[in-house]
Design a protein around this motif. Structure first.
Motif, PDB file in Angstrom:
ATOM      1  N   THR A  44       9.046  10.333  -1.256  1.00 49.40           N
ATOM      2  CA  THR A  44       8.867  10.437  -0.274  1.00 49.40           C
ATOM      3  C   THR A  44       7.734   9.330  -0.156  1.00 49.40           C
ATOM      4  OG1 THR A  44       8.959  12.676   0.401  1.00 49.40           O
ATOM      5  CG2 THR A  44       7.694  11.631   2.007  1.00 49.40           C
ATOM      6  N   PRO A  45       7.847   8.006   0.647  1.00 45.73           N
ATOM      7  CA  PRO A  45       6.832   7.123   0.723  1.00 45.73           C
ATOM      8  C   PRO A  45       5.561   7.632   1.456  1.00 45.73           C
ATOM      9  CG  PRO A  45       8.986   6.252   1.481  1.00 45.73           C
ATOM     10  CD  PRO A  45       8.979   7.807   1.619  1.00 45.73           C
ATOM     11  N   VAL A  46       4.410   7.113   0.925  1.00 43.33           N
ATOM     12  CA  VAL A  46       3.239   7.842   1.326  1.00 43.33           C
ATOM     13  C   VAL A  46       2.178   6.427   1.183  1.00 43.33           C
ATOM     14  CG1 VAL A  46       2.412   8.563  -0.611  1.00 43.33           C
ATOM     15  CG2 VAL A  46       1.339   9.434   1.412  1.00 43.33           C
ATOM     16  N   ARG A  47       1.145   6.485   2.000  1.00 40.77           N
ATOM     17  CA  ARG A  47       0.385   5.232   2.049  1.00 40.77           C
ATOM     18  C   ARG A  47      -1.106   5.854   2.960  1.00 40.77           C
ATOM     19  NH1 ARG A  47       0.559  -0.044   5.982  1.00 40.77           N
ATOM     20  NH2 ARG A  47      -1.601  -0.937   5.514  1.00 40.77           N
ATOM     21  N   ALA A  48      -2.242   5.597   2.225  1.00 47.27           N
ATOM     22  CA  ALA A  48      -3.419   5.938   2.740  1.00 47.27           C
ATOM     23  C   ALA A  48      -3.980   4.762   3.461  1.00 47.27           C
ATOM     24  CB  ALA A  48      -4.422   6.262   1.466  1.00 47.27           C
ATOM     25  N   MET A  49      -4.650   5.021   4.661  1.00 44.33           N
ATOM     26  CA  MET A  49      -5.469   3.851   5.427  1.00 44.33           C
ATOM     27  C   MET A  49      -6.847   4.476   6.062  1.00 44.33           C
ATOM     28  SD  MET A  49      -3.769   2.207   9.082  1.00 44.33           S
ATOM     29  CE  MET A  49      -2.552   1.416   7.974  1.00 44.33           C
TER      30      MET A  49
ATOM     31  N   ALA B  64      -5.508   2.466  -8.169  1.00 42.55           N
ATOM     32  CA  ALA B  64      -5.469   3.542  -8.799  1.00 42.55           C
ATOM     33  C   ALA B  64      -6.671   3.392  -9.677  1.00 42.55           C
ATOM     34  CB  ALA B  64      -4.297   3.797  -9.529  1.00 42.55           C
ATOM     35  N   ALA B  65      -7.062   2.177 -10.085  1.00 44.33           N
ATOM     36  CA  ALA B  65      -8.032   2.001 -11.166  1.00 44.33           C
ATOM     37  C   ALA B  65      -9.462   2.114 -10.382  1.00 44.33           C
ATOM     38  CB  ALA B  65      -7.744   0.850 -11.926  1.00 44.33           C
ATOM     39  N   ALA B  66      -9.643   1.300  -9.138  1.00 49.09           N
ATOM     40  CA  ALA B  66     -10.743   1.141  -8.626  1.00 49.09           C
ATOM     41  C   ALA B  66     -11.158   1.460  -7.090  1.00 49.09           C
ATOM     42  CB  ALA B  66     -10.899  -0.443  -8.576  1.00 49.09           C
ATOM     43  N   GLY B  67      -9.997   2.069  -6.591  1.00 45.09           N
ATOM     44  CA  GLY B  67     -10.121   2.567  -5.343  1.00 45.09           C
ATOM     45  C   GLY B  67     -10.576   4.246  -5.147  1.00 45.09           C
ATOM     46  N   ASP B  68     -10.811   4.644  -4.173  1.00 50.21           N
ATOM     47  CA  ASP B  68     -11.018   6.291  -3.772  1.00 50.21           C
ATOM     48  C   ASP B  68      -9.718   6.846  -3.729  1.00 50.21           C
ATOM     49  OD1 ASP B  68     -13.873   5.667  -3.940  1.00 50.21           O
ATOM     50  OD2 ASP B  68     -13.723   5.328  -1.767  1.00 50.21           O
ATOM     51  N   PRO B  69      -9.574   7.895  -4.561  1.00 56.39           N
ATOM     52  CA  PRO B  69      -8.179   8.616  -4.306  1.00 56.39           C
ATOM     53  C   PRO B  69      -8.229   9.423  -2.755  1.00 56.39           C
ATOM     54  CG  PRO B  69      -9.563   9.534  -6.043  1.00 56.39           C
ATOM     55  CD  PRO B  69     -10.536   8.586  -5.350  1.00 56.39           C
ATOM     56  N   ALA B  70      -6.887   9.481  -2.394  1.00 55.21           N
ATOM     57  CA  ALA B  70      -6.719   9.816  -1.042  1.00 55.21           C
ATOM     58  C   ALA B  70      -5.288  10.613  -1.205  1.00 55.21           C
ATOM     59  CB  ALA B  70      -6.445   8.704   0.047  1.00 55.21           C
ATOM     60  N   GLY B  71      -5.346  11.933  -1.203  1.00 52.95           N
ATOM     61  CA  GLY B  71      -4.267  12.818  -1.394  1.00 52.95           C
ATOM     62  C   GLY B  71      -3.414  12.464  -2.650  1.00 52.95           C
ATOM     63  N   ASP B  72      -2.003  12.012  -2.711  1.00 57.51           N
ATOM     64  CA  ASP B  72      -1.127  11.627  -3.923  1.00 57.51           C
ATOM     65  C   ASP B  72      -1.247  10.178  -4.067  1.00 57.51           C
ATOM     66  OD1 ASP B  72      -0.441  14.166  -4.541  1.00 57.51           O
ATOM     67  OD2 ASP B  72       1.115  14.195  -3.011  1.00 57.51           O
ATOM     68  N   THR B  73      -2.301   9.424  -3.328  1.00 53.57           N
ATOM     69  CA  THR B  73      -2.151   7.996  -3.488  1.00 53.57           C
ATOM     70  C   THR B  73      -3.779   7.535  -3.616  1.00 53.57           C
ATOM     71  OG1 THR B  73      -1.475   5.802  -2.589  1.00 53.57           O
ATOM     72  CG2 THR B  73      -2.162   7.505  -0.978  1.00 53.57           C
ATOM     73  N   ALA B  74      -4.034   6.372  -3.382  1.00 59.25           N
ATOM     74  CA  ALA B  74      -5.350   5.820  -3.377  1.00 59.25           C
ATOM     75  C   ALA B  74      -5.603   4.577  -2.400  1.00 59.25           C
ATOM     76  CB  ALA B  74      -5.654   5.572  -4.582  1.00 59.25           C
ATOM     77  N   LEU B  75      -6.741   4.475  -1.855  1.00 67.25           N
ATOM     78  CA  LEU B  75      -7.058   3.641  -1.088  1.00 67.25           C
ATOM     79  C   LEU B  75      -7.521   2.316  -1.767  1.00 67.25           C
ATOM     80  CD1 LEU B  75      -9.467   5.740   0.941  1.00 67.25           C
ATOM     81  CD2 LEU B  75      -7.445   4.644   2.112  1.00 67.25           C
TER      82      LEU B  75
ATOM     83  N   GLY C 164       1.002  -1.198   0.050  1.00 69.19           N
ATOM     84  CA  GLY C 164      -0.194   0.028   0.102  1.00 69.19           C
ATOM     85  C   GLY C 164       0.832   1.296  -0.154  1.00 69.19           C
ATOM     86  N   TRP C 165       2.075   1.308   0.332  1.00 69.08           N
ATOM     87  CA  TRP C 165       3.091   2.212   0.047  1.00 69.08           C
ATOM     88  C   TRP C 165       3.266   2.669  -1.356  1.00 69.08           C
ATOM     89  CZ3 TRP C 165       4.670   5.276   4.368  1.00 69.08           C
ATOM     90  CH2 TRP C 165       4.607   5.037   5.515  1.00 69.08           C
ATOM     91  N   ASP C 166       3.182   4.063  -1.474  1.00 72.76           N
ATOM     92  CA  ASP C 166       3.570   4.745  -2.779  1.00 72.76           C
ATOM     93  C   ASP C 166       4.694   5.610  -2.575  1.00 72.76           C
ATOM     94  OD1 ASP C 166       1.693   3.007  -4.366  1.00 72.76           O
ATOM     95  OD2 ASP C 166       0.309   4.689  -4.068  1.00 72.76           O
ATOM     96  N   THR C 167       5.428   6.005  -3.499  1.00 71.25           N
ATOM     97  CA  THR C 167       6.644   7.093  -3.553  1.00 71.25           C
ATOM     98  C   THR C 167       6.215   7.927  -4.175  1.00 71.25           C
ATOM     99  OG1 THR C 167       8.284   5.168  -3.070  1.00 71.25           O
ATOM    100  CG2 THR C 167       8.933   7.472  -3.698  1.00 71.25           C
ATOM    101  N   THR C 168       6.152   9.173  -3.751  1.00 71.48           N
ATOM    102  CA  THR C 168       5.769  10.341  -4.275  1.00 71.48           C
ATOM    103  C   THR C 168       6.775  11.565  -4.187  1.00 71.48           C
ATOM    104  OG1 THR C 168       3.399  10.304  -4.019  1.00 71.48           O
ATOM    105  CG2 THR C 168       4.018  12.446  -4.641  1.00 71.48           C
ATOM    106  N   ASP C 169       7.575  11.860  -5.352  1.00 73.10           N
ATOM    107  CA  ASP C 169       8.531  12.971  -5.000  1.00 73.10           C
ATOM    108  C   ASP C 169       9.676  12.250  -4.041  1.00 73.10           C
ATOM    109  OD1 ASP C 169       7.537  14.607  -6.807  1.00 73.10           O
ATOM    110  OD2 ASP C 169       6.361  15.684  -5.097  1.00 73.10           O
TER     111      ASP C 169
END
Length: 269
Positions: free
Chosen positions: A17-22, A111-122, A10-15
């Motif tokens: 910086t690792p980020v995760r939505a929960m 990304a395709a089927a979840g809800d956006p959350a900041g720079d990532t998605a659930l 669930g962790w993504d890297t944006t710029d």
């Protein structure tokens, strides 16, 4: 020095910086190695960040090489998955494929089927999973994940209230009532959800791989049963801590040596 585990797909890297939505019971949070931020809901309960410390293993009969490797980590921080549904769906995605492939699939699914959350998605909710067509699963390269994810979504919606009250070791058995959920998937999901890695399938390929790389001087058994016996004896009363720290060592090793072959390979069901 301390280390934040970003092993969960669930962790993504944006710029960089690792980020995760929960999801939690109070809303949606963004997690980074520096802290948690509420993006939707109330601030009553932030996600739990568990800390596992090598110093607590002082009385464990660990092989010297493994102890030295884990001591180098310092305290390890890991976000406990507040959303049991996400933990189950993630463990299903991780079944029988390499960790790198699971990470890509998890990201594409969100990304395709979840809800956006900041720079990532659930991760898609159970309702969203059940609404996906066969063709949509196929387009995501997830046709072989379709049946177990649908079964898990349906069963979770039926039993989530009673599951919320179960002790972790009972929950591991309960979720194995879902078709295509075996001991590996159940243990991995409940460990992710509770932070108790004594429930994790600690003789799986990932733990065996990282233990051998962290401590190549020890003659670790190659079989799961043999390794499990040695691992329990080495851990003593610290089975959860030694297991999660070894996975953390592997996470750190994989990111520090990204160009090398660091993927432990397919896991079980």
């Amino acid at each position: 020095m301390s280390w934040t585990m970003i092993d969960h797909p669930g962790w993504d890297t944006t710029d960089t910086t690792p980020v995760r939505a929960m999801r939690t019971i109070t809303g949606t949070w963004l997690i980074t190695p520096s802290g948690t931020t509420l993006i939707d809901g109330t601030a009553a309960a932030a996600p739990t960040i568990d800390t596992y410390t090598p110093a607590t293993l002082a009385d464990a009969p660990l092989p010297a090489g493994l102890r030295a490797a884990l001591d180098q980590l310092g305290p390890v921080h890991r976000a406990r998955n507040a959303d049991l549904w996400e933990a189950l769906a993630t463990a299903i995605i991780r079944q029988v494929i390499r960790a790198s492939q699971a990470r890509k699939m998890h990201h594409a699914f969100r990304a395709a089927a979840g809800d956006p959350a900041g720079d990532t998605a659930l991760i898609p909710t159970p309702e969203q999973v059940l609404a996906l067509t066969d063709e949509e699963f196929t387009a995501l390269g997830m046709a072989f994940k379709r049946q177990p994810l649908r079964a898990a979504a349906s069963t979770y919606l039926t039993h989530r209230t009673e599951w919320a009250d179960l002790a972790p070791e009972v929950l591991v058995k309960a979720v194995q009532g879902i078709p295509r959920i075996g001991p590996w998937t159940a243990g991995a999901a409940v460990a992710d959800h509770t932070g108790d890695f004594s429930l994790y399938p600690y003789a799986d390929l990932a733990v065996r791989t990282w233990a051998a790389l962290a401590d190549p001087t020890t003659a670790w058994p190659s079989s799961e049963l043999g390794f499990a016996d040695v691992w329990r004896e080495a851990a003593g009363p610290h089975l959860s801590t030694i297991t999660v720290l070894t996975l953390a060592w592997g996470d750190h090793h994989a990111h520090a040596h990204a160009s090398a072959l660091t993927d432990p390979g397919p896991l079980s069901c």
